[in-house]
Design an enzyme around this catalytic site. Structure first.
Site, PDB file in Angstrom:
ATOM      1  N   TRP A 102     -17.827   7.236 -37.810  1.00 20.59           N
ATOM      2  CA  TRP A 102     -17.679   7.770 -36.473  1.00 20.59           C
ATOM      3  C   TRP A 102     -18.328   9.147 -36.434  1.00 20.59           C
ATOM      4  O   TRP A 102     -18.046   9.987 -37.282  1.00 20.59           O
ATOM      5  CB  TRP A 102     -16.215   7.871 -36.077  1.00 20.59           C
ATOM      6  CG  TRP A 102     -15.530   6.549 -36.089  1.00 20.59           C
ATOM      7  CD1 TRP A 102     -14.720   6.036 -37.052  1.00 20.59           C
ATOM      8  CD2 TRP A 102     -15.590   5.566 -35.069  1.00 20.59           C
ATOM      9  NE1 TRP A 102     -14.252   4.803 -36.699  1.00 20.59           N
ATOM     10  CE2 TRP A 102     -14.771   4.479 -35.478  1.00 20.59           C
ATOM     11  CE3 TRP A 102     -16.224   5.481 -33.848  1.00 20.59           C
ATOM     12  CZ2 TRP A 102     -14.595   3.336 -34.702  1.00 20.59           C
ATOM     13  CZ3 TRP A 102     -16.043   4.342 -33.079  1.00 20.59           C
ATOM     14  CH2 TRP A 102     -15.248   3.295 -33.503  1.00 20.59           C
TER      15      TRP A 102
ATOM     16  N   ARG B  26      -7.278   1.054 -25.414  1.00 18.37           N
ATOM     17  CA  ARG B  26      -5.980   1.025 -26.089  1.00 18.37           C
ATOM     18  C   ARG B  26      -5.354   2.412 -25.999  1.00 18.37           C
ATOM     19  O   ARG B  26      -5.800   3.367 -26.644  1.00 18.37           O
ATOM     20  CB  ARG B  26      -6.165   0.580 -27.538  1.00 18.37           C
ATOM     21  CG  ARG B  26      -6.749  -0.827 -27.648  1.00 18.37           C
ATOM     22  CD  ARG B  26      -7.022  -1.266 -29.063  1.00 18.37           C
ATOM     23  NE  ARG B  26      -8.061  -0.466 -29.720  1.00 18.37           N
ATOM     24  CZ  ARG B  26      -9.361  -0.650 -29.535  1.00 18.37           C
ATOM     25  NH1 ARG B  26      -9.806  -1.566 -28.686  1.00 18.37           N
ATOM     26  NH2 ARG B  26     -10.230   0.095 -30.186  1.00 18.37           N
TER      27      ARG B  26
ATOM     28  N   GLY C  14     -26.102   0.485 -26.193  1.00 13.80           N
ATOM     29  CA  GLY C  14     -26.661   1.562 -26.992  1.00 13.80           C
ATOM     30  C   GLY C  14     -27.629   2.450 -26.237  1.00 13.80           C
ATOM     31  O   GLY C  14     -27.715   2.408 -25.003  1.00 13.80           O
ATOM     32  N   PRO C  15     -28.376   3.268 -27.000  1.00 15.15           N
ATOM     33  CA  PRO C  15     -29.220   4.277 -26.388  1.00 15.15           C
ATOM     34  C   PRO C  15     -30.277   3.726 -25.452  1.00 15.15           C
ATOM     35  O   PRO C  15     -30.603   4.351 -24.444  1.00 15.15           O
ATOM     36  CB  PRO C  15     -29.848   4.989 -27.593  1.00 15.15           C
ATOM     37  CG  PRO C  15     -29.502   4.205 -28.793  1.00 15.15           C
ATOM     38  CD  PRO C  15     -28.360   3.330 -28.464  1.00 15.15           C
TER      39      PRO C  15
ATOM     40  N   GLU D  84       1.332   3.731   2.032  1.00 19.33           N
ATOM     41  CA  GLU D  84       2.069   4.039   3.266  1.00 19.33           C
ATOM     42  C   GLU D  84       3.326   3.188   3.385  1.00 19.33           C
ATOM     43  O   GLU D  84       4.409   3.680   3.726  1.00 19.33           O
ATOM     44  CB  GLU D  84       1.176   3.801   4.495  1.00 19.33           C
ATOM     45  CG  GLU D  84      -0.125   4.569   4.489  1.00 19.33           C
ATOM     46  CD  GLU D  84      -1.279   3.769   3.897  1.00 19.33           C
ATOM     47  OE1 GLU D  84      -1.098   3.178   2.807  1.00 19.33           O
ATOM     48  OE2 GLU D  84      -2.360   3.739   4.518  1.00 19.33           O
TER      49      GLU D  84
ATOM     50  N   CYS E 111      -5.175   1.254   6.632  1.00 14.42           N
ATOM     51  CA  CYS E 111      -5.951   0.064   6.993  1.00 14.42           C
ATOM     52  C   CYS E 111      -5.423  -0.530   8.304  1.00 14.42           C
ATOM     53  O   CYS E 111      -4.258  -0.374   8.664  1.00 14.42           O
ATOM     54  CB  CYS E 111      -5.900  -0.969   5.879  1.00 14.42           C
ATOM     55  SG  CYS E 111      -4.264  -1.679   5.580  1.00 14.42           S
TER      56      CYS E 111
ATOM     57  N   ALA F 273     -26.866   7.758 -34.076  1.00 19.54           N
ATOM     58  CA  ALA F 273     -26.789   6.990 -35.318  1.00 19.54           C
ATOM     59  C   ALA F 273     -27.688   7.650 -36.348  1.00 19.54           C
ATOM     60  O   ALA F 273     -28.652   8.341 -36.005  1.00 19.54           O
ATOM     61  CB  ALA F 273     -27.218   5.540 -35.091  1.00 19.54           C
TER      62      ALA F 273
ATOM     63  N   HIS G 280       0.850  -1.182   0.000  1.00 23.84           N
ATOM     64  CA  HIS G 280       0.000   0.000   0.000  1.00 23.84           C
ATOM     65  C   HIS G 280       0.891   1.238   0.000  1.00 23.84           C
ATOM     66  O   HIS G 280       2.103   1.162   0.214  1.00 23.84           O
ATOM     67  CB  HIS G 280      -0.917  -0.007   1.211  1.00 23.84           C
ATOM     68  CG  HIS G 280      -1.961  -1.086   1.164  1.00 23.84           C
ATOM     69  ND1 HIS G 280      -2.962  -1.197   2.094  1.00 23.84           N
ATOM     70  CD2 HIS G 280      -2.161  -2.098   0.277  1.00 23.84           C
ATOM     71  CE1 HIS G 280      -3.731  -2.231   1.791  1.00 23.84           C
ATOM     72  NE2 HIS G 280      -3.258  -2.795   0.698  1.00 23.84           N
TER      73      HIS G 280
ATOM     74  N   ASP H  67     -21.906  -2.839 -34.134  1.00 22.59           N
ATOM     75  CA  ASP H  67     -20.571  -2.235 -34.195  1.00 22.59           C
ATOM     76  C   ASP H  67     -19.433  -3.226 -33.986  1.00 22.59           C
ATOM     77  O   ASP H  67     -18.287  -2.927 -34.303  1.00 22.59           O
ATOM     78  CB  ASP H  67     -20.450  -1.125 -33.138  1.00 22.59           C
ATOM     79  CG  ASP H  67     -21.408   0.028 -33.384  1.00 22.59           C
ATOM     80  OD1 ASP H  67     -21.911   0.140 -34.516  1.00 22.59           O
ATOM     81  OD2 ASP H  67     -21.658   0.805 -32.443  1.00 22.59           O
TER      82      ASP H  67
END
Length: 327
Positions: free
Chosen positions: A169, A206, A258-259, A51, A74, A161, A49, A199
């Site tokens: 795009w 990336r 999607g939407p 510390e 902790c 879309a 951690h 899609d």
């Protein structure tokens, strides 16, 4: 207000954002006689951690020093030993903590253990800044569910879309690269099976030579040859999904679409933040698919209102970060 040492700890903690989950991204700084003698950030799960890393860097100079740490140390034994024991053993005289840890295994016990051992403890330095940095973690440990970010990329008039179904795009390469940063900050990504079919995204992040692979969750069934595999397929209540992911240690979920999927999360009151990329383009009301296609708002009284956190340009597009306040 935040001290210079705690600000340095805040910066160090930020470097662990994509490394430490399911643990929090914590930074620590040791100061002795006005000089910084050790800086640390949380390693990957099972590693030191923040510390302990700062203590390692400082060595013997930790004795009598003041430790600035963004989150309460902790006091339980998991994959590593309690940080409180390491702090006391190193002879640190004072610990300055930015934010108390709501994790039920800590939740004040770390502070109490340090005080019981004779270490001076101060809490609250940089509380606002640190709470913002650790917001997804604090939310997940408090509620048991991951912090949910909904991502939308659309035309200026909210179309994701066109009439023929094409969507790649709408936004620029710069905005898409920024979206990969969002993916890298998340431990799970949720999309609908329709998005997979239309899609065929990989849903990895990336960034240069580094590829992050969060858990990919498909609502429905992904085709056998879909690029998203390996993935988890889910049908059922969205709240149950978030409960499952929270129990598995997922801190942040990115809902990409999607939407109908995004609208369902919003409708259910499960979204804490919206990141909306707007392209300088117009499709028209009859020109395609609305970003929140199935979301209905019958009256002004039921209009969902949030708070703008930031508005900035990314390449030729605009990114809007919206804090959700509706329930």
């Amino acid at each position: 207000m935040i001290s210079s040492a705690m600000r340095q700890a805040l910066v160090a903690g930020g470097t662990a954002r994509r490394i430490s989950p399911p643990n929090p991204w914590v930074g620590a700084v040791l100061v002795r006689d006005g000089e910084v003698v050790g800086v640390g950030a949380t390693h990957a799960a099972g590693g030191p951690h923040a510390e302990v890393e700062a203590l390692r860097v400082a060595g013997d100079l930790a004795r009598g020093a003041t430790l600035y740490v963004t989150l309460e140390p902790c006091h339980h034994r998991g994959r590593t030993g309690p940080c409180t024991e390491a702090i006391v053993s190193a002879g640190v005289s004072k610990v300055v903590v930015g934010v108390e840890d709501p994790d039920k295994r800590v939740s004040g016990q770390g502070l109490a253990a340090l005080r019981a051992a004779g270490v001076a403890v101060e809490v609250g330095d940089g509380h606002e800044e640190i709470s913002n940095q650790l917001l997804p973690y604090l939310f997940q440990r408090t509620t048991g569910r991951p912090f949910v970010v909904a991502k939308i990329a659309s035309t200026l008039d909210g179309r994701v879309a066109m009439t023929d179904g094409s969507s790649q795009w709408i936004t620029s390469e710069d905005a898409r690269r920024d979206g990969h940063e969002l993916r890298a900050d998340s431990q799970a990504i949720v999309v609908g099976a329709g998005t997979i079919r239309s899609d065929n995204p990989r849903l990895t992040a990336r960034l240069g030579d580094i590829t992050y692979e969060p858990l990919r969750v498909v609502l429905g069934t992904a085709p056998d040859d879909a690029a998203v595999h390996p993935c988890r397929e889910f049908t059922g209540d969205l709240g149950d999904l978030l409960d499952d992911l929270g129990r598995e240690g997922v801190i942040q979920v990115l809902v990409e679409g999607g939407p109908r999927v995004v609208a369902a999360f919003v409708e259910a009151g499960l979204v804490q933040k919206v990141v909306w990329y707007l392209a300088p383009a117009l499709a028209g009301a009859a020109g395609g698919l609305a970003a929140l296609e199935t979301l209905e708002t019958p009256t002004l009284e039921t209009l969902r209102r949030g708070r703008f956190l930031s508005v900035r340009t990314i390449g030729e597009d605009v990114r809007i970060d919206l804090e959700v306040s509706w329930r």
